[in-house]
Design an enzyme around this catalytic site. Structure first.
Site, PDB file in Angstrom:
ATOM      1  N   SER A 269      -7.744  -5.948  -0.801  1.00  0.00           N
ATOM      2  CA  SER A 269      -7.219  -7.087  -1.578  1.00  0.00           C
ATOM      3  C   SER A 269      -5.721  -6.918  -1.735  1.00  0.00           C
ATOM      4  CB  SER A 269      -7.869  -7.085  -2.973  1.00  0.00           C
ATOM      5  OG  SER A 269      -7.245  -6.095  -3.795  1.00  0.00           O
ATOM      6  N   ASP A 270      -5.060  -7.948  -2.226  1.00  0.00           N
ATOM      7  CA  ASP A 270      -3.670  -7.751  -2.608  1.00  0.00           C
ATOM      8  C   ASP A 270      -3.667  -7.187  -4.031  1.00  0.00           C
ATOM      9  OD1 ASP A 270      -0.687  -9.622  -1.721  1.00  0.00           O
ATOM     10  OD2 ASP A 270      -0.921  -7.717  -2.760  1.00  0.00           O
ATOM     11  N   TRP A 271      -2.479  -6.869  -4.531  1.00  0.00           N
ATOM     12  CA  TRP A 271      -2.342  -6.171  -5.816  1.00  0.00           C
ATOM     13  C   TRP A 271      -3.020  -6.971  -6.941  1.00  0.00           C
ATOM     14  CZ3 TRP A 271       0.573  -1.533  -6.530  1.00  0.00           C
ATOM     15  CH2 TRP A 271       0.702  -1.129  -7.840  1.00  0.00           C
ATOM     16  N   GLU A 272      -4.150  -6.473  -7.438  1.00  0.00           N
ATOM     17  CA  GLU A 272      -4.923  -7.094  -8.518  1.00  0.00           C
ATOM     18  C   GLU A 272      -5.395  -8.508  -8.164  1.00  0.00           C
ATOM     19  OE1 GLU A 272      -2.357  -6.828 -11.925  1.00  0.00           O
ATOM     20  OE2 GLU A 272      -3.012  -4.788 -12.378  1.00  0.00           O
ATOM     21  N   SER A 273      -5.452  -8.843  -6.873  1.00  0.00           N
ATOM     22  CA  SER A 273      -5.894 -10.202  -6.530  1.00  0.00           C
ATOM     23  C   SER A 273      -7.372 -10.380  -6.811  1.00  0.00           C
ATOM     24  CB  SER A 273      -5.581 -10.526  -5.067  1.00  0.00           C
ATOM     25  OG  SER A 273      -6.363  -9.758  -4.184  1.00  0.00           O
TER      26      SER A 273
END
Ligand code: GLC
Length: 747
Positions: A269-273
């Site tokens: 995932s992207d950062w905290e996505s």
């Protein structure tokens, strides 16, 4: 039944990665499996007890943002020696356009149109990053974008799917090498999947609404090329894509990526996505977010903790099966085995010999030279002839700044390695010419004019004024979008004041995006667009300005006249009422009370000509290239055949130089409307002055296809036009016919 961990059959290096991963998976507890799905943030230079404990308990598959070599070594030892199964960590870092040695920003690298040079830069980046223990980079960023308001255009490879695919794959080859298990290789990550570059109004993280045909014909091709090129990992995008955020978009992640494309690598995932699915309003809570992301087979959760907190319960409640989780874990373990992490960790680290650093900087300078685009050169103002100069002025807030020229995403850039413009020019002139330096402004954003007098004075006593203007690096990159993409602060005013002195101006622009330069274009004699050129930017720019090498860069993105033209790109559709010079009447020329229909009814603005300021593929040289004798091996061809296209390119200029020859096509009629031009080939060639070479391209009918209304990829018969030249406005043209298959041929 858990096999005894002490068997450790997975250590057998004669077995393939996936087999070894399966053996290891069979020995893992559910907690250990879920631990592999978690990427935790490092503590930036030390190891907290909490982090150490998580690693010992097997609650970490990867660490992001740790770059202290000794700390990375300790993290790996903790995981290998103090956790039950000794599984090494993926150490992730954004190595976007260099590590300690910084290359031009990716948009600048794209302006080189040189896969070979870009691959070399990525390889050097991998060598530098892996030497301190990083084994995974979150690059290449291959989001297509046609909106220079978007800050992340700086990280992109431009507006065209074909160019982006070619160059993105070159980066992947550079990062991953021929052997991913080589200790100098690092896993690449194609990001951000998908549609992130279509953020409405260019505002970062904003909604992207993209019709499926447009998604498939424009935004997905670079990712498909990356998958076909063997990229190890992908990253899901932050954005909402047609109502479903990419990180939970099962059509995109399961139907397209896993089923259609058969991608079986790791998706992070992207950062905290994952947790942001709540903020998007797709999920009520972290438990739902964990379920939604896991169902989309997002294998690893970057930094947020939805998986760790809620997957055990979701499995217990049978809302997701352990076998589904096993597949996610298997992809992560297979990546680790493929990287050789079980066989040569800890790698330790070695500082590079100065001679190696010099080699890396030489490559950075070469790439920076190739990346700069000459956009204007009135009366051959450039190259500057040192012998003809007694004094020059170097003016501008970016002229002597080692940091700003590095650009965005340079977490580990060593600005001590930088050569800025002033230093480069002074070194070049070697005290033979007097150099008057005046910043003129405190920063690129300043509106204070107290520095103007010194700059004007410098210009007045000089034969030429080299002005180094543009954007500080903070004005592009993630979350750094701009609604107005003009030169910031009072730069335009300073340029006009210098122009009033009568001293010729050579303008060098450093920026992370196209800038609307029309307001000052008439005030300068020459314009060199340098993007953010990296560590050796100043040395490269100096070599170009003084003619040690000719500019060769070509724009990978369209430059608008005004921000109101955005989105503006070369591969536009014809529309039912295409604009023309004949039909365009500028607003200021409209008669008072002009009748409603007297202005022509075409797709243009009243206050701005419909053309770009500078088109895609454009770039001047100190040489001059002429194209002739366009020839096709046939004027007709059938589905499945290829056609040879060739032309003569002559260097009728004053110096040897490189040219980027470009091939465009147009499918005149299709079951969906087709762009008025599409790039289908390019070649960077060196031509000595006075010489002529023949360039040729092979075009297969598969390259003429597109995804139609039925969502399927088809090549349709009909008329095709082709162009071959030095920009998307190439004029040398011909055509061919793709024949309708004979009825018996249609099965
Ligand atoms: C950022 C970016 C992504 C990057 C990741 C890790 O928010 O969107 O491109 O790789 O977080 O830094």
């Amino acid at each position: 039944m858990l096999n005894p961990a002490n068997s450790k059959k997975w250590t057998d290096t004669s077995l393939v990665a996936e087999v070894r991963a399966t053996m290891l998976l069979d020995c893992m507890t559910l907690d250990e499996k879920i631990g592999q799905l978690c990427q935790l943030s490092g503590n930036y230079g030390y190891i907290s007890e909490e982090l150490a404990d998580s690693i010992r308990r097997g609650h970490a598959g990867s660490i992001i943002n740790e770059v202290e070599p000794q700390v990375i070594d300790q993290l790996q030892r903790l995981s290998i020696e103090e956790s039950r199964l000794g599984i090494p960590l993926l150490i992730g870092r954004d190595v976007i356009h260099g590590f300690n040695t910084i290359f031009p920003i990716p948009l600048g690298q794209a302006a080189t149109w040189s896969p070979q040079s870009i691959e070399k830069a990525a390889r050097i980046s991998a060598i530098e990053a892996s030497s301190i223990g990083v084994n995974w980079t979150f690059a290449p960023m291959i989001d297509i974008t046609r909106d220079p308001r978007w800050g992340r255009i700086a990280e992109s490879l431009g507006e065209d799917p074909y160019l982006c695919a070619e160059l993105g794959c070159a980066m992947i080859k550079g990062f991953q090498g021929v052997d991913l298990a080589d200790e100098k290789s690092i896993a690449a990550c194609a990001k951000h999947f998908a549609g992130y570059g279509a953020a409405e109004s260019g505002r970062d993280y904003n909604t992207a609404n993209i019709p499926e045909v447009e998604l498939r014909n424009t935004y997905l091709p670079p990712f498909k090329a990356a998958v076909d090129a063997g990229v190890s990992t992908l990253m899901s995008a932050f954005n909402d894509l047609n109502g479903v955020p990419a990180t939970a978009n099962t059509w995109l992640m399961n139907d397209v990526l896993r089923s259609e494309w058969s991608f079986n690598g790791l998706v992070v995932s992207d950062w905290e996505s994952v947790s942001q699915l709540i903020t998007h309003g797709l999920c009520e809570n972290k438990k739902d977010a964990a379920l939604a992301a896991a169902e989309a087979q997002i294998d690893m959760e970057m930094v947020s903790d939805c998986y760790w907190q809620h997957l055990p319960q979701l499995i217990n409640e049978k809302r997701i099966s352990e076998s589904h989780i096993d597949q996610m874990v298997l992809r992560i373990l297979t990546t680790k085995f493929s990287l050789g992490l079980f066989d040569n960790i800890p790698r330790g680290f070695q500082l590079h010999e100065q001679s190696v650093v010099e080699q890396h900087l030489a490559e950075a300078k070469d790439l920076a030279c190739k990346s700069c685009v000459l956009l204007k050169n009135n009366n051959r103002r450039l190259p500057l002839i040192q012998q003809n100069l007694a004094s020059i002025a170097v003016i501008g807030p970016l002229a002597n700044d080692d940091y700003e020229q590095l650009g965005t995403w340079i977490f580990d850039g060593d600005e001590q390695r930088s050569v800025n413009c002033l230093d480069g020019i002074v070194q070049q002139l070697d005290n033979q010419v007097h150099v008057h330096f005046a910043a003129g402004m405190e920063t690129s954003r300043s509106n204070q004019q107290q520095g103007f007098a010194e700059a004007i004075s410098a210009a007045e006593k000089s034969d030429v004024a080299i002005m180094v203007m543009g954007e500080e690096s903070i004005l592009s990159g993630e979350a750094h979008s701009r609604a107005d993409i003009g030169l910031p602060g009072c730069q335009e005013l300073l340029i006009r004041e210098i122009s009033k002195t009568g001293t010729p101006i050579v303008l060098v622009v450093m920026a992370g995006r196209p800038i609307t330069l029309e307001p000052i274009l008439a005030d300068v004699d020459a314009l060199l667009f340098a993007w953010h050129p990296g560590s050796m930017g100043g040395a490269a720019i100096s070599d170009l300005l003084f003619g040690r090498v000719s500019p060769s860069g070509k724009l990978p993105v369209t430059f608008p006249r005004k921000v109101g033209q955005i989105p503006i790109y070369y591969a536009q559709k014809n529309t039912g009422k295409p604009p023309s010079d004949e039909s365009f009447i500028h607003m200021n020329d409209i008669q008072v009370r002009a009748p409603q229909t007297s202005l022509g009814m075409t797709a243009t603005h009243l206050d701005t000509h419909f053309s770009p300021l500078f088109p895609f593929g454009f770039g001047l040289s100190y040489a001059k290239f002429e194209y002739a004798n366009l020839a096709l091996s046939s004027q007709t061809l059938k589905i499945g055949e290829s056609i040879e296209i060739s032309a003569d390119v002559s260097n009728v200029g004053e110096c040897d130089a490189e040219e980027i020859v470009q091939l465009y096509i147009r499918d005149k009629v299709g079951s969906i409307t087709r762009p008025i031009k599409e790039l289908k080939g390019f070649d960077r060639v060196s031509i000595n002055k006075g010489d002529t070479i023949t360039v040729s391209f092979t075009l297969h009918t598969d390259e003429l296809g597109f995804f139609g209304r039925d969502g399927r990829f088809n090549t349709e018969p009909g008329e095709f036009q082709i162009w071959l030249g030095g920009s998307s406005e190439a004029e040398l043209t011909s055509h061919f016919t793709l024949q309708t298959p004979h009825p018996s041929a249609v099965n």
